[in-house]
Design a protein around this motif. Sequence first.
Motif, short mmCIF file in Angstrom:
data_model
loop_
_atom_site.label_atom_id
_atom_site.label_comp_id
_atom_site.label_asym_id
_atom_site.label_seq_id
_atom_site.Cartn_x
_atom_site.Cartn_y
_atom_site.Cartn_z
N GLY A 91 -9.40 80.98 172.05
CA GLY A 91 -9.22 79.68 172.67
C GLY A 91 -10.34 78.71 172.36
O GLY A 91 -10.16 77.49 172.46
N ALA A 92 -11.50 79.24 171.93
CA ALA A 92 -12.62 78.37 171.57
C ALA A 92 -12.29 77.47 170.39
O ALA A 92 -12.87 76.39 170.22
N LEU A 93 -11.30 77.87 169.57
CA LEU A 93 -10.93 77.06 168.41
C LEU A 93 -10.24 75.76 168.81
O LEU A 93 -10.09 74.85 167.98
N ALA A 94 -9.83 75.65 170.07
CA ALA A 94 -9.16 74.43 170.52
C ALA A 94 -10.09 73.22 170.47
O ALA A 94 -9.61 72.08 170.45
N ASP A 95 -11.39 73.45 170.43
CA ASP A 95 -12.36 72.34 170.37
C ASP A 95 -12.46 71.74 168.98
O ASP A 95 -13.07 70.67 168.81
N LEU A 96 -11.89 72.42 167.97
CA LEU A 96 -11.96 71.92 166.59
C LEU A 96 -10.74 71.07 166.28
O LEU A 96 -9.66 71.29 166.83
N PRO A 97 -10.88 70.09 165.38
CA PRO A 97 -9.71 69.30 164.94
C PRO A 97 -8.65 70.24 164.37
O PRO A 97 -8.98 71.20 163.66
N PRO A 98 -7.36 70.01 164.67
CA PRO A 98 -6.30 70.90 164.18
C PRO A 98 -6.31 71.04 162.66
O PRO A 98 -6.54 70.06 161.94
N GLY A 99 -6.10 72.26 162.20
CA GLY A 99 -6.07 72.51 160.76
C GLY A 99 -5.34 73.81 160.47
O GLY A 99 -4.86 74.50 161.38
#
Length: 580
Positions: free
Chosen positions: A463-471
Amino acid sequence: MIGRGFEWRRFVRTWQAVLAVWLAYAVVRIAIQPLLGWEPVDPDDWTRLLQVRAWLDGQAFWDVTQYRMNPPEGFSMHWSRLVDLPLAALMLLFGERAALVLVPLLWLLPALFALRAIMLRLDFPPLALACGLLIMPLFPMVPGNFAPMRIDHHAPQAVLALVCVALLIRDSRWSAVACGLCAAAWVVISLEGLPLVAVIAGLYGVRYWFGERTLLPWFLGSLAIAATALAYGTRGPLDTAYCDVLLPGHLLTFAAAALIAAIIPFLPWQDRVQGRLLALGAMGLVCLQLASALLGPCATNPMAELDPMLQEWWHGMIAEGLPIWEQSPSVALSLVWTIGLIVVGWWRAHCRGLFHQGRALPCTLLFLFALAAGGYSLLVMREGVVAQLLAIPFAALLMAEFLPKARAIASPVPRIVATLAAVGLTTPLFASALVAPLDDYVSRDGVPPDAEDFTQRWGCNYGALADLPPGLVMAPFDGALEILGKTDHTIMAASYHRNQRPMVDLLLAMTGSVDEAEAIVREYGIDYVVICGSASDVAFYRTASPNNFANALVSGEPPEWLEPALTPSNSSLRVYRVER
């Protein structure tokens, strides 16, 4: 005391007893769920959730493609909307979390009612009936499939199998029709159920062979009509490019079998056992030949054309789909113990005369089908769920026989030991737990023991990846679906066999050199590379070569074309951004 005993014996035969057992189980499971978390359990559960979300967000009912995998083409899926229906309904009514909690528990309710129907049909004594309703948690492969958040298709398949048996041992035409309907739903959900559905058809044939009512045409006719309606109704025009779902060849074979079964009673010599056996044998040969001609290569294993890379690094590592000789000692013993309970339970019941006076045939049909399911589980481990559900009545009879004898022992210590033995020997849980320490000395989930040295004790929060711009994310199979469930990213690949090229490319990247991985990353236009060092599939990839891409990622020393994008503290999660 007599009055209480009489009331207890009456109550255990009622439908209210089933509701009471189910409610107690549901309350306990919901009460402990905060300790286990409110997220889907494994990748298939995440994918089922994604499938329902996409449908509710406007994706067509007949379109189960996962477009966030390998965009823009997406991943072709063979899953059925039948399993999505209760999830979608409860999500609309009560919200997503409530649906994830309630749907698996609700599947348990018809399973318990089917067990009750089986035991009542065989006229179980009250104590055996009570044991049959209560001992389900002592069968290690069963409870987890009815636990909150476990929303994949295994529970519905097992429930439909159990309901089919409850209908098979009844004598009416309507029960045969209902059995055909349930069998159709079973094979529409998963073609893996087809061998056991064939066994059911064979057992209806056995009933006719021994001069019982002619129920086979009713079962096969219902199966043919319902399978056609459900297949086309939930999938639309059938895609004949794949062998993993019901095809027109299957449906035509069902229809031909139903037609032949309807004609057989009017053939000559059907008043003789030999004539009926000859007609049934000829019918079986004709249907097998027809299926082979209509289905061609799809008449055999749908995984036969799997890429060798996938077989070695993916499919051959999925424990639930492997035979008994590829299982850990605890699982292998659980499978064997289950078959032993079926055989010993039936033999003891036969010796005690419990199934005389018209109950011998229903008990034999139950025994033969349970034995077939047990044999199937030796080849495909996940079929052990069906086998263990069917073993419960036999285990209940054994427990009801030995438990009173144990409780009648006067001395406290021998009484306690005998009571524990009566429970432990008549269920697979304790024997399986006893040998569980041996599991550490053999491969687990396809991971060699030395690969366990690479794993770490903490998990990964995707879930930490939600802080990154979608890719577009490249991640190993086990974590990729959770990334989709918790973020707005898309992924390169997941573990679904119809989509072999991106799956193979992902495995080639993870197990190959850094240069080979870069070429694949550039080809797919990957934005992020993500890996969880504590995941078992990653540990296995790292054994391919000391200097492969997976080892470079986990080591924290990535190649120059990757830069850290996110490094959560106290975690083995590594997230890298691809430099353009």
